[in-house]
Design a protein around this motif. Structure first.
Motif, PDB file in Angstrom:
ATOM      1  N   ARG A 913      -9.662 -57.587 -38.004  1.00  0.00           N
ATOM      2  CA  ARG A 913     -10.554 -57.842 -39.148  1.00  0.00           C
ATOM      3  C   ARG A 913     -12.027 -57.630 -38.783  1.00  0.00           C
ATOM      4  NH1 ARG A 913      -6.226 -61.155 -41.132  1.00  0.00           N
ATOM      5  NH2 ARG A 913      -6.471 -62.834 -39.616  1.00  0.00           N
ATOM      6  N   GLY A 914     -12.376 -57.758 -37.497  1.00  0.00           N
ATOM      7  CA  GLY A 914     -13.740 -57.473 -37.057  1.00  0.00           C
ATOM      8  C   GLY A 914     -14.801 -58.412 -37.580  1.00  0.00           C
ATOM      9  N   LEU A 915     -14.486 -59.696 -37.775  1.00  0.00           N
ATOM     10  CA  LEU A 915     -15.439 -60.651 -38.340  1.00  0.00           C
ATOM     11  C   LEU A 915     -16.189 -61.444 -37.275  1.00  0.00           C
ATOM     12  CD1 LEU A 915     -13.244 -62.059 -41.267  1.00  0.00           C
ATOM     13  CD2 LEU A 915     -14.915 -60.197 -41.344  1.00  0.00           C
ATOM     14  N   TRP A 916     -15.800 -61.298 -36.030  1.00  0.00           N
ATOM     15  CA  TRP A 916     -16.386 -62.121 -34.973  1.00  0.00           C
ATOM     16  C   TRP A 916     -17.391 -61.291 -34.168  1.00  0.00           C
ATOM     17  CZ3 TRP A 916     -14.909 -67.177 -35.142  1.00  0.00           C
ATOM     18  CH2 TRP A 916     -13.753 -67.457 -35.863  1.00  0.00           C
ATOM     19  N   LYS A 917     -18.446 -61.936 -33.751  1.00  0.00           N
ATOM     20  CA  LYS A 917     -19.438 -61.243 -32.939  1.00  0.00           C
ATOM     21  C   LYS A 917     -18.865 -61.016 -31.547  1.00  0.00           C
ATOM     22  CE  LYS A 917     -21.775 -65.481 -31.336  1.00  0.00           C
ATOM     23  NZ  LYS A 917     -23.063 -66.216 -31.302  1.00  0.00           N
ATOM     24  N   PRO A 918     -19.303 -59.958 -30.868  1.00  0.00           N
ATOM     25  CA  PRO A 918     -18.758 -59.676 -29.538  1.00  0.00           C
ATOM     26  C   PRO A 918     -19.232 -60.677 -28.499  1.00  0.00           C
ATOM     27  CG  PRO A 918     -20.512 -58.141 -30.090  1.00  0.00           C
ATOM     28  CD  PRO A 918     -20.262 -58.943 -31.339  1.00  0.00           C
ATOM     29  N   ASN A 922     -20.576 -61.278 -19.004  1.00  0.00           N
ATOM     30  CA  ASN A 922     -21.695 -61.233 -18.057  1.00  0.00           C
ATOM     31  C   ASN A 922     -21.454 -62.022 -16.775  1.00  0.00           C
ATOM     32  OD1 ASN A 922     -21.833 -63.829 -19.024  1.00  0.00           O
ATOM     33  ND2 ASN A 922     -23.607 -63.431 -20.348  1.00  0.00           N
ATOM     34  N   GLY A 923     -20.318 -62.667 -16.654  1.00  0.00           N
ATOM     35  CA  GLY A 923     -20.033 -63.439 -15.455  1.00  0.00           C
ATOM     36  C   GLY A 923     -20.566 -64.852 -15.515  1.00  0.00           C
ATOM     37  N   THR A 924     -21.301 -65.182 -16.572  1.00  0.00           N
ATOM     38  CA  THR A 924     -21.830 -66.551 -16.732  1.00  0.00           C
ATOM     39  C   THR A 924     -20.998 -67.306 -17.747  1.00  0.00           C
ATOM     40  OG1 THR A 924     -24.058 -65.756 -16.226  1.00  0.00           O
ATOM     41  CG2 THR A 924     -23.867 -67.907 -17.277  1.00  0.00           C
ATOM     42  N   ASP A 925     -21.010 -66.810 -18.985  1.00  0.00           N
ATOM     43  CA  ASP A 925     -20.187 -67.444 -20.024  1.00  0.00           C
ATOM     44  C   ASP A 925     -18.739 -66.943 -19.952  1.00  0.00           C
ATOM     45  OD1 ASP A 925     -22.428 -68.804 -21.042  1.00  0.00           O
ATOM     46  OD2 ASP A 925     -23.036 -67.018 -22.152  1.00  0.00           O
ATOM     47  N   TRP A 926     -18.617 -65.662 -19.764  1.00  0.00           N
ATOM     48  CA  TRP A 926     -17.289 -65.031 -19.717  1.00  0.00           C
ATOM     49  C   TRP A 926     -17.146 -64.303 -18.378  1.00  0.00           C
ATOM     50  CZ3 TRP A 926     -14.029 -66.056 -23.724  1.00  0.00           C
ATOM     51  CH2 TRP A 926     -14.599 -66.497 -24.925  1.00  0.00           C
ATOM     52  N   PRO A 927     -15.926 -64.069 -17.918  1.00  0.00           N
ATOM     53  CA  PRO A 927     -15.746 -63.354 -16.644  1.00  0.00           C
ATOM     54  C   PRO A 927     -16.304 -61.935 -16.728  1.00  0.00           C
ATOM     55  CG  PRO A 927     -13.652 -63.604 -17.804  1.00  0.00           C
ATOM     56  CD  PRO A 927     -14.641 -64.469 -18.532  1.00  0.00           C
ATOM     57  N   SER A 928     -16.791 -61.446 -15.603  1.00  0.00           N
ATOM     58  CA  SER A 928     -17.445 -60.132 -15.561  1.00  0.00           C
ATOM     59  C   SER A 928     -16.535 -59.101 -14.900  1.00  0.00           C
ATOM     60  CB  SER A 928     -18.759 -60.215 -14.788  1.00  0.00           C
ATOM     61  OG  SER A 928     -19.293 -58.925 -14.576  1.00  0.00           O
ATOM     62  N   SER A 960     -26.479 -51.951 -20.156  1.00  0.00           N
ATOM     63  CA  SER A 960     -25.675 -52.215 -21.340  1.00  0.00           C
ATOM     64  C   SER A 960     -24.524 -53.112 -20.925  1.00  0.00           C
ATOM     65  CB  SER A 960     -25.135 -50.910 -21.931  1.00  0.00           C
ATOM     66  OG  SER A 960     -26.183 -50.050 -22.295  1.00  0.00           O
ATOM     67  N   PRO A 961     -24.628 -54.417 -21.142  1.00  0.00           N
ATOM     68  CA  PRO A 961     -23.583 -55.337 -20.670  1.00  0.00           C
ATOM     69  C   PRO A 961     -22.241 -55.046 -21.332  1.00  0.00           C
ATOM     70  CG  PRO A 961     -25.073 -56.436 -22.197  1.00  0.00           C
ATOM     71  CD  PRO A 961     -25.695 -55.101 -21.889  1.00  0.00           C
ATOM     72  N   ALA A 962     -21.190 -55.274 -20.580  1.00  0.00           N
ATOM     73  CA  ALA A 962     -19.843 -55.081 -21.112  1.00  0.00           C
ATOM     74  C   ALA A 962     -19.582 -56.101 -22.202  1.00  0.00           C
ATOM     75  CB  ALA A 962     -18.825 -55.228 -19.987  1.00  0.00           C
ATOM     76  N   MET A 963     -19.027 -55.628 -23.319  1.00  0.00           N
ATOM     77  CA  MET A 963     -18.782 -56.496 -24.477  1.00  0.00           C
ATOM     78  C   MET A 963     -17.318 -56.383 -24.901  1.00  0.00           C
ATOM     79  SD  MET A 963     -21.974 -57.538 -25.064  1.00  0.00           S
ATOM     80  CE  MET A 963     -22.120 -58.099 -26.745  1.00  0.00           C
ATOM     81  N   LEU A 964     -16.792 -57.513 -25.360  1.00  0.00           N
ATOM     82  CA  LEU A 964     -15.454 -57.559 -25.943  1.00  0.00           C
ATOM     83  C   LEU A 964     -15.515 -58.350 -27.241  1.00  0.00           C
ATOM     84  CD1 LEU A 964     -13.035 -58.342 -22.938  1.00  0.00           C
ATOM     85  CD2 LEU A 964     -13.386 -56.145 -24.086  1.00  0.00           C
ATOM     86  N   PRO A 965     -14.703 -58.010 -28.233  1.00  0.00           N
ATOM     87  CA  PRO A 965     -14.598 -58.882 -29.409  1.00  0.00           C
ATOM     88  C   PRO A 965     -14.216 -60.291 -28.979  1.00  0.00           C
ATOM     89  CG  PRO A 965     -13.481 -56.788 -29.796  1.00  0.00           C
ATOM     90  CD  PRO A 965     -13.848 -56.815 -28.341  1.00  0.00           C
TER      91      PRO A 965
END
Length: 1329
Positions: A913-918, A922-928, A960-965
């Motif tokens: 659905r693509g409603l959530w921000k990516p 970054n290794g801080t909040d989420w694994p890098s 450009s940091p790696a992003m995931l939904p």
């Protein structure tokens, strides 16, 4: 008696009688009489030839006016066409033949008339009274009644007349020599003895008896010569071939009588005209009735070239040799079923059976060649994957399942089908002709296995299987030496114990697999070269070995040590499995659990000789009967909790589920799991049971094990759109649980009705009975309710949570359990967004939460989507940290592992659905993924090197940091919290494929990021994970897909530059040496076929794929022509006096490669979209291609357009055969008549000029003649299913191209409906030769 026209006036009749009597009295010239008779008839307005005159003349001559001159007058009237000759012969037959012993001279004269007029059929069918004449003949001889042909077309009656005349001669000859008693009916089918005829005594009563007998014997000899003439004549022999094809029961009776005549007749033995063997040969092979002196047609040249390449000639045993490439579809199919990315509902055994039958028919090969190709393809599969692969993929034992279980069962299907037909035909047909066909497939199996010894490199077993191969060899050694081992099997045999030089290979295992299924017997051990050891020196230690299974069969109790031994040693016979099954159903509870564990151990994974039985036993055990003393509202299955839990745990590994899938037992497994899910999912977890290890479990654990296993049986996380092509039904065979039940119910409803099923049933154990009752989702209300909610969550945004409802309370309790620490640390509480103001207080205790969640698992699953929605919303708003979200999800999954299914499907739907921000990885909040993302990029490039596909640059420089939904980030974070152990494996194999497909569907570079994170966690899986990431490029780039397909064609055809993979072509170039070859010495380029197998299931636009495959096939044909015939050679060919011969050689050489290209294209289409895609190809894609005029660009030497047409013909036939089979033994075959009828109507309309074509005329003609030629010669049963009028119109169009023989072959294959038209075409075409 029927007449052809109104009788003439009395005046005319009187004139005819007077004229005839006068001619008889004066012994007038027959020609003068005939001229006068014709003038008289013409003056009276009678059209000649006249059927009425024929009737009147025969009646006059054989009443009281019978004289020798009468025969001359009658013959002259036939010659000058005053009367129809065939009608006269029909009138004479019932008068002359029954009275031949009384009037041998008349019989002699009658046969002379047959010689002169019965072979001149052209004038008969061209005459104005043809239809009326044949109708009159039918009235005289009652042909329609005798032969039972309902359609009284003139052509049908003409065939029946010729057939009846020869049959009467055969019966008369048998009767003359007293041989009718040797026939099945012991009497003539026709009037054979004398009766009261209106005929004067021709012979002089004072004729000496010896002269009479001499004339009778001479008549018998003449009749036999006449029979031979009919069977060998270029016209009538083809008519007899039609009779044999369309009236099999009558032909069987006729040919049986003819064989009796040939073998027992004194006249035949004394004949100088024909040897008895030659007469027998004429009926033993009806195809020999067809003379082959007709001119070489283009389609003959085509089929000869194609068939020339069909013989399996493998001069080099190296996998991938191009000589065997016509069997390439088998290699592709076997590799595809071992992909492991999804579980198939269809049986690999049944699909492989249909595939081998299709290729054997399309290539017109012997069963020896077909079976040899099948074994070699299966051996190549094992050799490609002989080393263990690291990753969640099937292991070598499962690949050996294909070689030693699936393949022998497919062979058994083919043999049983042939022999069941023979049994049926033998029971319904007289004579012994059918016995000649018995065992043709079985003999082909034997000779193919004997030839396997020529391919030593393919027979080398993997290291882990060498001991098992040694045991098989030891068994053969002991049999040959005459030593019996009463202690059972040879599983403890070592190389040191074997006789000198005797070691086993894969051929020994194949033979044992065939023996266990009664395809071979122990005489196979005596084959030359099968055992190379010294058979008269068997070590005593080998004889004294004691098998753990023999101990069981002798009554030893299931002690822990014996149980462990049985668990690790596969059973060798059905009797041993039946013994374990008996213990599992009648033993004590501990014995039942031990037996269940044994059944699911080595006997399931490595018991290749009895694997199909083990699977059925396991499915049966998953549905135990209710005890006699059972009462209460709860399900009786709850009482089997410990037993069922052991079964569920043991069959959960990837290999076990893959084995169920290969054997087509997934629908049955689903039907057994659904009641377990319903029962344990509805139970409150207030009772616990203990595992053998001492660990306790509740109903939640049993439910989760059953439910997660059930979810793996279909692609539960995919939206319905993924399974749809245009307006046709779902392509995927795993689209829903309802589909699995439908497959199960349909199979059970039809199984056992055919002779083949009845033979197959004999292979299975009598100790087991599966329920034949249909199963529907309505029987499982809670499961059905969950599935409805599951579909709603995928299709739309979550809603419907009501404040204060039971579901709302469960949501609160789950959130409190998952985020207890987060609530305490922040002082805040999570509130389900859909519930308004409800919240969970931080003061809630763990005890309260546990008490609140002692609920049926179905209730918890109903609340789970709302829990996930609340948690994800909280994380997006900063209320929960990513780490807390992952921890909470893990707590939920640990509490009820069944929620993993909901977690996967909910997160997949939210990503779509693509409603959530990516989320920033970054290794801080989420694994890098930064530590190895660059390495992943380089490895992907290496894998794709052979395809020429460029991949987008990955953001590895930090700018450009790696992003995931966000939902995908949450899902991957959850998965990497699991430990890789046996306990977690059954849950990771549920989440893993879903995570893989979800990441692949997201924009680039989501998949490399996910792979990088997982590769950091499990380094030994790194190669497998990187290969998975490389597939993602093709999901987002249609040009990359086209390039990959192009690589498949160029590598297979040997058109690849030498710097890439292999320029030799064939199977080796297409598939390389399997997945492991990518990782040997570091990542290397992937073989294009391997890469396509991993890619094609994720490509939605399969119509686009078909169009591209078709375009690439045409492009490949042009390249083939260019490589086979240069422009210079083409010019020389045009000027050469011997151009035709040179052209035939070149065409034959090019055709073999064209055939390979077409078989590859057909395989790719079939793999990509199955039945529905082939249907779209035949109905829409091919007609559009011909109309649009694609592929009409420049050509090489005039060969390209013709080759393109032939390539398309073979391509279309193969696609159709793969989809619908070559016979009517599969449910899919029911679609074939409608689709092929539409295609033939398109061909006919184009031939009639009703459709304008844009393609090259030579391409069109080559396609039509090639398609019809292949259909008639390879799959004639298809023609029988077509509309008769369409077949006749198509035949007419072929005759316009001077393709008379092909037109005749088409009509001949059309059955009784086109038999008349075929007869007339035979007469019109072959009388000139």
């Amino acid at each position: 008696m029927a007449v052809t026209s109104e009788p003439p006036a009395n005046g005319l009749w009187d004139s005819v009688v007077v004229l005839t009597k006068s001619a008889q009295e004066k012994n007038a010239d027959p020609l003068h009489w005939a001229v006068q008779l014709a003038s008289t008839a013409a003056a009276a307005g009678v059209c000649l030839p006249s059927g009425t005159l024929a009737q009147l003349l025969v009646s006059h001559f054989f009443s009281d006016n019978h004289t020798p001159i009468a025969w001359k007058l009658l013959e002259k009237a036939m010659t000058v066409k005053i009367v129809p000759p065939l009608l006269v012969l029909a009138l004479l037959s019932p008068r002359i033949i029954p009275n031949r012993k009384l009037h041998p001279a008349a019989y002699r004269l009658y046969m002379e008339l047959l010689k002169r007029h019965a072979f001149s059929l052209t004038s008969q069918i061209d005459g104005p009274e043809y239809q009326k004449t044949m109708k009159s003949i039918d009235g005289i001889l009652h042909l329609s009644e005798i032969f039972g042909v309902q359609k009284q077309e003139p052509g049908n009656l003409l065939l029946e007349f010729v057939f009846s005349i020869v049959w009467q001669l055969v019966d008369a000859s048998l009767d003359d020599e007293g041989l009718l008693e040797l026939t099945s009916e012991k009497r003539s089918k026709w009037p054979c003895g004398p009766d009261n005829m209106e005929m004067d005594e021709l012979d002089n009563s004072r004729m000496r008896l010896e002269n009479h007998n001499i004339l009778e014997k001479a008549n018998t000899g003449m009749a036999i010569e006449l029979i031979q003439d009919f069977l060998q004549d270029k016209v009538t022999s083809r008519i007899f071939y039609l009779a044999s094809q369309n009236m099999p029961s009558h032909w069987e009776d006729f040919s049986h009588r003819l064989r009796v005549l040939a073998t027992e007749s004194v006249a035949v033995r004394n004949s100088n005209h024909m040897a008895p063997e030659a007469l027998i040969q004429l009926t033993s092979d009806t195809s020999k009735l067809l003379s082959r002196d007709f001119k070489m047609m283009p389609q003959r040249e085509f089929h000869a070239a194609v068939s020339h390449g069909s013989n399996l000639v493998i001069t080099c045993p190296c996998p991938g040799t191009s000589e065997s490439a016509i069997w390439l579809p088998i290699d592709l199919f076997l590799q595809d079923i071992m992909d492991g990315s999804q579980v198939a509902a269809a049986s690999a055994v049944e699909n492989l059976t249909g595939l081998v039958k299709a290729l054997q028919a399309a290539n017109s090969t012997t069963w020896h060649d077909a079976f040899l190709a099948l074994w070699i393809a299966a051996l190549r599969l094992v050799q490609r994957e002989r080393e263990p692969s690291e990753g969640p993929v099937p292991r070598i034992d499962t690949f050996l399942c294909v070689l030693l279980s699936v393949t022998p069962l497919a062979v058994a299907n083919i043999i049983e089908e042939e022999e069941s037909q023979w049994i049926y035909q033998s029971a319904s047909s007289p004579g012994d002709k059918r016995k000649e066909k018995q065992g043709k497939c079985r003999k082909g199996l034997v000779t193919s296995l004997q030839q396997l010894g020529d391919y030593n490199s393919l027979l080398t077993p993997p290291r882990c299987v060498q001991p098992v191969a040694n045991q098989a060899a030891a068994k053969a050694v002991m049999f040959i030496s005459g030593v019996t081992n009463d202690n059972g099997c040879y599983e403890n045999t070592s190389m040191n114990e074997l006789p000198c030089g005797c070691s086993g290979n894969l051929s020994h295992l194949i033979v044992e697999a065939c023996i266990s299924r009664n395809l071979l017997d122990t005489s196979s051990y005596l084959w030359p070269g099968y055992v190379n050891g010294i058979t008269n020196q068997v070590p005593q230690s080998l004889v004294g070995n004691t098998s753990c299974w023999s101990l069981l069969m002798k009554g030893s109790p299931l002690t822990p040590s014996l149980t462990n031994a049985l668990n690790g040693t596969p059973a060798s016979s059905l009797a041993e499995i039946e013994k374990i099954y008996e213990i599992a159903t009648t033993g004590s509870e501990d014995e039942k659990i031990a037996a269940a564990s044994i059944l699911c151990g080595a006997s399931l994974v490595r018991g290749w000789n009895i694997q199909e039985h083990v699977i059925v036993f396991i499915v049966s055990l998953l549905s135990p009967p209710a005890p006699a003393d059972h009462s209460g509202s709860y399900s009786h299955l709850v009482g089997y909790a410990r037993f069922l839990n052991v079964l569920l745990l043991e069959i959960s590994p990837v290999d076990c589920v893959q084995i169920f899938s290969l054997h087509g037992m997934v629908p049955w497994l689903a039907g057994a799991l659904m009641p377990i899910c319903e029962a344990f999912g509805s139970s409150i977890p207030d009772i616990t049971w203990a595992l053998p290890t001492g660990e306790e479990f509740s109903s939640h654990a049993v439910f989760s094990n059953a439910f997660t296993l059930l979810l793996r049986l279909w692609r539960f996380d995919h939206p319905p759109l993924d399974h749809v092509i245009g307006d046709v039904p779902p392509v995927g065979s795993q689209s829903s649980p309802e589909y699995l039940l439908l497959v199960r119910n349909c199979f059970l409803a039809s199984f056992g009705k055919s002779a083949k099923d009845q033979m197959a049933r004999k292979r299975f154990s009598k100790a087991i009975t599966l329920s034949l009752e249909p199963i529907f989702m309505d029987l499982f209300p809670r499961l059905k309710q969950w599935y409805r909610q599951h579909q709603e969550c995928i299709a739309s945004i979550l809603s419907g949570l009501t404040k204060g409802s039971p579901v709302h309370h469960i949501v609160d309790a789950l959130l409190s359990m998952m985020f207890k620490k987060a609530n305490k640390g922040s002082g805040q509480s999570l509130t389900p967004p859909s519930s308004g103001s409800s919240s969970v207080s931080a003061a809630s205790t763990a005890e309260d939460t546990c008490d609140q969640l002692k609920l049926p698992a179905w209730d918890i699953l109903e609340a789970t989507p709302f829990v996930l929605d609340a948690a994800l919303t909280a994380c997006a708003h900063g209320t929960l940290s990513p780490r807390e979200l992952a921890t909470g999800l893990k707590i939920l999954a640990d509490f009820l592992p069944a929620t993993l299914g909901t977690i996967v499907s909910y997160f997949s739907a939210e990503v779509t659905r693509g409603l959530w921000k990516p989320a920033s990885m970054n290794g801080t909040d989420w694994p890098s993924p930064a530590a190895n993302l660059a390495s992943v990029e380089q490895q992907i490039k290496k894998i794709l090197a052979a395809t020429g596909v460029d991949i987008p640059r990955l953001p590895v420089d930090g700018s450009s940091p790696a992003m995931l939904p966000l939902p995908l980030a949450a899902l991957v974070s959850l998965t990497i919290t699991y430990k890789l152990d046996k306990a977690s494996d059954r849950f990771l194999v549920l989440v893993g494929p879903a995570l893989d497909s979800l990441a692949a569907a997201c924009p680039w570079p989501c998949m490399p990021i996910v792979v990088s994170l997982w590769a950091q966690k499990v380094k030994r899986w790194s190669d497998y994970l990187v290969f998975s990431a490389s597939r993602t490029v093709f999901h987002h780039n249609s040009d990359a897909v086209v390039q990959l397909l192009r690589s498949c064609f160029t590598s297979t055809l040997g058109l690849t530059p030498a710097s890439q993979i292999s320029s030799r072509g064939g199977v080796g170039a297409l598939l390389g040496h399997g997945f492991r070859s990518l990782y040997s010495g570091g990542i290397s380029a992937a073989a294009p076929g391997i890469l396509y197998i991993k890619v094609h299931r994720a490509i939605r636009d399969v119509i686009f794929m078909t169009e591209e495959i078709l375009s690439l096939l045409m492009f490949s044909v042009k390249n083939i022509a260019s490589s086979e015939l240069s422009i210079e050679k083409a010019e020389r060919l045009k000027r050469s006096k011997h151009g035709t011969r040179y052209g035939q050689v070149t065409l034959s050489s090019a055709m073999r490669r064209v055939k390979l290209a077409a078989s590859l294209g057909a395989s790719l289409v079939w793999m990509s979209g199955g039945l529905n895609l082939v249907q779209a190809l035949i109905k829409e894609t091919l007609p559009s291609w011909f109309i649009s005029g694609q592929g009409s660009e420049g050509e090489v030497g005039g060969m390209v357009p013709v080759l393109r047409g032939y390539a398309l013909a073979y391509f279309a036939i193969l696609c159709s055969a793969f989809a619908w089979g070559v016979d009517s033994s599969t449910p899919a075959s029911k679609r074939r008549p409608r689709v092929l009828r539409l295609h033939l109507e398109f061909l006919v309309s184009a031939l009639d000029g009703k459709i304008s074509l844009g393609c090259d005329c030579a391409t069109w003609q080559a396609y039509v003649t090639g398609f019809v030629s292949l259909m008639v010669s390879c799959v004639p049963a298809w023609v029988l299913e077509m509309d008769v009028e369409v077949v006749k119109r198509l035949s007419k169009g072929l005759r316009q191209w001077k393709e008379e023989e092909l037109a005749l072959s088409l009509l001949s294959a059309g059955g009784v409906g086109t038999m008349g038209a075929a007869t007339e075409l035979i007469v019109q075409t072959f009388h000139k030769l």
